[in-house]
Each structure stands twice: as C-alpha cells, then as structure tokens.
Design a protein around this motif. Structure first.
Motif, short mmCIF file in Angstrom:
data_model
loop_
_atom_site.label_atom_id
_atom_site.label_comp_id
_atom_site.label_asym_id
_atom_site.label_seq_id
_atom_site.Cartn_x
_atom_site.Cartn_y
_atom_site.Cartn_z
N ALA A 112 -14.24 11.05 -5.07
CA ALA A 112 -13.30 10.38 -5.98
C ALA A 112 -12.94 8.99 -5.44
O ALA A 112 -12.83 8.03 -6.21
CB ALA A 112 -12.04 11.23 -6.16
N MET A 113 -12.76 8.88 -4.13
CA MET A 113 -12.44 7.59 -3.51
C MET A 113 -13.60 6.61 -3.68
O MET A 113 -13.41 5.45 -4.03
CB MET A 113 -12.10 7.81 -2.03
N LEU A 114 -14.82 7.09 -3.46
CA LEU A 114 -15.99 6.22 -3.63
C LEU A 114 -16.19 5.81 -5.09
O LEU A 114 -16.52 4.66 -5.38
CB LEU A 114 -17.24 6.93 -3.10
N THR A 115 -15.95 6.73 -6.00
CA THR A 115 -16.05 6.42 -7.44
C THR A 115 -14.99 5.40 -7.83
O THR A 115 -15.26 4.47 -8.60
CB THR A 115 -15.93 7.70 -8.27
N PHE A 116 -13.78 5.56 -7.31
CA PHE A 116 -12.71 4.58 -7.56
C PHE A 116 -13.17 3.19 -7.12
O PHE A 116 -12.99 2.21 -7.84
CB PHE A 116 -11.45 5.00 -6.80
N ALA A 117 -13.78 3.11 -5.94
CA ALA A 117 -14.25 1.82 -5.41
C ALA A 117 -15.30 1.21 -6.33
O ALA A 117 -15.26 0.01 -6.63
CB ALA A 117 -14.81 2.01 -4.01
N GLU A 118 -16.23 2.03 -6.80
CA GLU A 118 -17.27 1.52 -7.69
C GLU A 118 -16.68 1.04 -9.02
O GLU A 118 -17.11 0.03 -9.56
CB GLU A 118 -18.31 2.61 -7.96
N LYS A 119 -15.69 1.75 -9.53
CA LYS A 119 -15.09 1.39 -10.81
C LYS A 119 -14.21 0.15 -10.70
O LYS A 119 -14.26 -0.73 -11.56
CB LYS A 119 -14.27 2.56 -11.37
N ILE A 120 -13.41 0.06 -9.64
CA ILE A 120 -12.47 -1.05 -9.55
C ILE A 120 -13.19 -2.38 -9.34
O ILE A 120 -12.67 -3.43 -9.70
CB ILE A 120 -11.37 -0.80 -8.49
N LYS A 121 -14.41 -2.34 -8.80
CA LYS A 121 -15.13 -3.60 -8.59
C LYS A 121 -15.50 -4.27 -9.93
O LYS A 121 -15.83 -5.45 -9.95
CB LYS A 121 -16.35 -3.41 -7.69
N ASN A 122 -15.38 -3.53 -11.04
CA ASN A 122 -15.59 -4.12 -12.36
C ASN A 122 -14.39 -4.95 -12.82
O ASN A 122 -14.50 -5.71 -13.79
CB ASN A 122 -15.88 -3.03 -13.39
N TYR A 123 -13.25 -4.80 -12.15
CA TYR A 123 -12.02 -5.45 -12.60
C TYR A 123 -11.37 -6.34 -11.54
O TYR A 123 -10.48 -7.13 -11.85
CB TYR A 123 -11.00 -4.38 -13.04
N VAL A 124 -11.77 -6.17 -10.29
CA VAL A 124 -11.16 -6.89 -9.18
C VAL A 124 -12.26 -7.68 -8.48
O VAL A 124 -13.31 -7.13 -8.16
CB VAL A 124 -10.48 -5.89 -8.20
N PRO A 125 -12.03 -8.97 -8.24
CA PRO A 125 -13.09 -9.82 -7.67
C PRO A 125 -13.65 -9.37 -6.33
O PRO A 125 -14.82 -9.54 -6.05
CB PRO A 125 -12.42 -11.19 -7.53
N ARG A 126 -12.81 -8.80 -5.47
CA ARG A 126 -13.30 -8.42 -4.14
C ARG A 126 -12.84 -7.00 -3.81
O ARG A 126 -11.64 -6.70 -3.86
CB ARG A 126 -12.78 -9.41 -3.11
N VAL A 127 -13.79 -6.15 -3.49
CA VAL A 127 -13.51 -4.77 -3.09
C VAL A 127 -14.10 -4.57 -1.70
O VAL A 127 -15.28 -4.84 -1.48
CB VAL A 127 -14.09 -3.76 -4.09
N VAL A 128 -13.28 -4.09 -0.78
CA VAL A 128 -13.69 -3.91 0.60
C VAL A 128 -13.36 -2.47 1.02
O VAL A 128 -12.24 -2.01 0.84
CB VAL A 128 -12.96 -4.90 1.54
N LEU A 153 -21.02 -1.92 -2.31
CA LEU A 153 -19.68 -2.16 -1.78
C LEU A 153 -19.78 -2.87 -0.43
O LEU A 153 -20.79 -2.79 0.25
CB LEU A 153 -18.94 -0.82 -1.61
N THR A 154 -18.71 -3.53 -0.05
CA THR A 154 -18.64 -4.26 1.21
C THR A 154 -17.89 -3.40 2.22
O THR A 154 -16.83 -2.85 1.92
CB THR A 154 -17.89 -5.60 1.02
N LEU A 155 -18.43 -3.29 3.44
CA LEU A 155 -17.76 -2.56 4.51
C LEU A 155 -17.13 -3.54 5.49
O LEU A 155 -17.77 -4.50 5.91
CB LEU A 155 -18.75 -1.66 5.26
N ARG A 156 -15.90 -3.27 5.85
CA ARG A 156 -15.21 -4.03 6.90
C ARG A 156 -14.82 -3.05 7.99
O ARG A 156 -14.12 -2.06 7.71
CB ARG A 156 -13.96 -4.72 6.34
N VAL A 157 -15.28 -3.32 9.19
CA VAL A 157 -14.90 -2.50 10.34
C VAL A 157 -13.67 -3.15 10.94
O VAL A 157 -13.74 -4.24 11.51
CB VAL A 157 -16.07 -2.40 11.35
N ARG A 158 -12.53 -2.48 10.79
CA ARG A 158 -11.26 -3.04 11.25
C ARG A 158 -11.03 -2.71 12.72
O ARG A 158 -11.35 -1.62 13.17
CB ARG A 158 -10.09 -2.44 10.45
N PRO A 159 -10.44 -3.65 13.45
CA PRO A 159 -10.10 -3.34 14.84
C PRO A 159 -8.92 -2.37 14.88
O PRO A 159 -8.00 -2.42 14.05
CB PRO A 159 -9.71 -4.70 15.43
N TYR A 160 -8.96 -1.49 15.83
CA TYR A 160 -7.87 -0.54 16.04
C TYR A 160 -6.64 -1.29 16.53
O TYR A 160 -6.73 -2.14 17.42
CB TYR A 160 -8.28 0.51 17.08
N GLU A 161 -5.49 -1.00 15.94
CA GLU A 161 -4.23 -1.63 16.35
C GLU A 161 -3.25 -0.54 16.72
O GLU A 161 -2.83 0.23 15.87
CB GLU A 161 -3.66 -2.49 15.22
#
Length: 163
Positions: A112-128, A153-161
């Motif tokens: 569901a999370m992955l599907t949300f990401a695929e769908k929202i990229k149709n409406y939002v300029p940048r999906v990460v 989709l674009t993957l961002r590897v975030r640094p641990y904080e």
C-alpha cells in the motif's frame, strides 16, 4: 515540540501570520505521528500556504499509508499544493517493513505504501522514498534502490540522527 493537544487550523494559520516569510525556505509537515491522519486540516493549511506564499516549497514526510487510513485514494488532493512527498520506505521486503514499523495494517501496509508513492507522483512534482543508512544493511539498500528504480521512484538514503 510537545503539545498538550492538536492545534486547530485557525491556530496554525494565526501562528503563520507571525512568521517572516522572507526567511522561510520550506514548510515541512512531519512529526510524532502521521500528518495524513488529519487530512482535511493538512490540505487546508497547504492550500493557505500556496495561496499566500506560492514561492515557498511544501513537503510532506509520510509513512505513505494515507490511502489505507482513509479507505480511498487521497493522492489527487495534493495536486498543486504539495511540492515534495518524502515517504519512509524503511525496508526492502514487506516482512522486514512490518517488523520495523509494526503497522496496524499488517503485511499489506508495505505494498500500500509503494502504491501510494506511485500514485502521488502523478500529482506532486517530487516524490522521494527514504531509508536510514545506519540501521539498513548495504545489501538492503541495494534492494531498496532496485525497488525504487522498478517503480520509477527516487531513493534517498538518509543519515542516521541520534536524539
């Protein structure tokens, strides 16, 4: 920021009136919970920002489970009011994702999370999609990159904080 209660839209907008918007680089919706749970309020505030401060970028940090939460596709509602959707991918498999997130939606949450990401990229300029480097093994980062590539989709590897 610890609050005794959730602020109303009016309270948030009143606080916004106090801001020097020339200094604002981005407005980010995130926190100790999921912003899309209060979808109506989130959308109203986003619309106000875009109406009154159209040059200010907006970003939603989300678990990507808003469609499950609301029982419908909410992604079109972000069109023209959200600039970036940052979605926590967390893992390369549904089983690992559930182990990490303990989602109330169970194993179905991952797809569901992955599907949300695929769908929202149709409406939002940048999906990460994001994962955290410190807690994610290198082989899982590679697998997450493959998943994102396959779905456009674009993957961002975030640094641990640490806190």
């Amino acid at each position: 920021m610890w609050l005794d209660r959730e602020p109303t839209v009016a309270e948030v907008l009143r606080e916004f009136e106090k801001i020097n918007w020339a200094l604002v680089k981005e407005v980010v919706f995130c926190g100790f919970g999921e912003p899309t749970i209060r979808l109506a309020e989130l959308l109203e505030i986003l619309r106000d920002i875009k109406k009154n401060h159209p040059a200010v970028p907006t970003r939603l940090n989300t678990n990507g489970l808003g469609n499950l939460e609301h029982g419908r596709d909410i992604t079109p509602e972000f069109e023209n009011i959200l600039d970036v959707a940052s979605i926590s991918l967390n893992a390369a498999t549904a089983e690992r994702y559930l182990q990490i997130t303990r989602s109330k939606f169970g194993i179905a949450a991952y797809e569901a999370m992955l599907t949300f990401a695929e769908k929202i990229k149709n409406y939002v300029p940048r999906v990460v999609m994001t994962i955290v480097d410190h807690v994610t093994p290198p082989e899982e980062i590679i697998a997450c990159k493959k998943i994102c590539d396959e779905r456009g989709l674009t993957l961002r590897v975030r640094p641990y904080e640490s806190n």
